[in-house]
Design an enzyme around this catalytic site. Sequence first.
Site, PDB file in Angstrom:
ATOM      1  N   ARG A  58       0.811  -1.225   0.000  1.00  0.00           N
ATOM      2  CA  ARG A  58       0.000   0.000   0.000  1.00  0.00           C
ATOM      3  C   ARG A  58       0.839   1.267   0.000  1.00  0.00           C
ATOM      4  NH1 ARG A  58      -4.265  -3.057   3.203  1.00  0.00           N
ATOM      5  NH2 ARG A  58      -2.956  -2.609   4.976  1.00  0.00           N
ATOM      6  N   GLU A  95       3.809  -9.963  15.523  1.00  0.00           N
ATOM      7  CA  GLU A  95       3.180 -10.471  16.747  1.00  0.00           C
ATOM      8  C   GLU A  95       3.534 -11.953  16.922  1.00  0.00           C
ATOM      9  OE1 GLU A  95      -1.269 -10.386  18.779  1.00  0.00           O
ATOM     10  OE2 GLU A  95      -0.989  -9.815  16.685  1.00  0.00           O
TER      11      GLU A  95
END
Lengths: 170, 170
Positions: A58, A95
């Site tokens: 993006r 994560e």
Amino acid sequence: MDLKSLIRDIPDFPKSGILFRDITTLLQNPEGLRYVIDRFTEIFAEQSIDYVLGIESRGFLFGTPLAYNLGAGFVPVRKPGKLPGAVHGQDYELEYGTDRLEIHQDACPQGSRLLIVDDLLATGGTAAATAKLIEPLACTLVGFGFLVELSGLAGRQKLPECDINVLVEY
Amino acid sequence: MDLKSLIRDIPDFPKSGILFRDITTLLQNPEGLRYVIDRFTEIFAEQSIDYVLGIESRGFLFGTPLAYNLGAGFVPVRKPGKLPGAVHGQDYELEYGTDRLEIHQDACPQGSRLLIVDDLLATGGTAAATAKLIEPLACTLVGFGFLVELSGLAGRQKLPECDINVLVEY
């Protein structure tokens, strides 16, 4: 312009408990897209940027129009295995597990003035990894441009000292 | 402008026997980037394009600056699981196995005039799948813009009748 009114909130994407800020509704609005590119252009117009670096994928959306407007070159920062030439690489933690970013070793001459753009500053892991990734290039990191910052995640604190610009803050 | 002089040939990428046309050297050249965006803009300026569709991820590089210049909106065509809203999907065949593209169902109102852009027209599988993907939107596909065409692969023959524009042909 009220950019938040053009960003759509989608709950539980990509997983339960996450409120996703969907910028596709902004991109498909011609006035919204124009405003975002023009604002970034104004912010960095006097900074003598030589290369705009866009983070896959993006970041590509804002990187090329900004490079075009600034008269700069565009350099992609990509996921592993996508760039065909010799690369520098930088691992970073997610994560769960790790990821990696790469940049062509010959992307920018030493001493160039660089701007890094992406759609979102969240935990700052990707942006901080990009700042580390470019260290071997011996260039000047002038700043970052993000469309959206999730300020509660404090990603900004992971970034090096430079000019950090955000158009929409949550 | 001699765009081929700005495109780098890398043999045996991504696998042995493939000559990869690396456009990153063009993108990092400010004059080359400007020329490409300006040429695409000229070509489609009189076509009343409402939305430019960019195919993930290198199509994003040309899609947003072109949408910006044309006063159009930008719509991403993405790989599975990336778009957060309700999507249309289209599977297509690769050399080995299949892949899939998605677009938001509410990306463009019925009757909109659409332009699809990507960096490369090779076998035409991705571009043809994008043309099929947008059929349920009931819009008009005005044309395609590709930076590079590998004409020996005859991908053009897979595409529907429309205005196909290419800046560099090998």
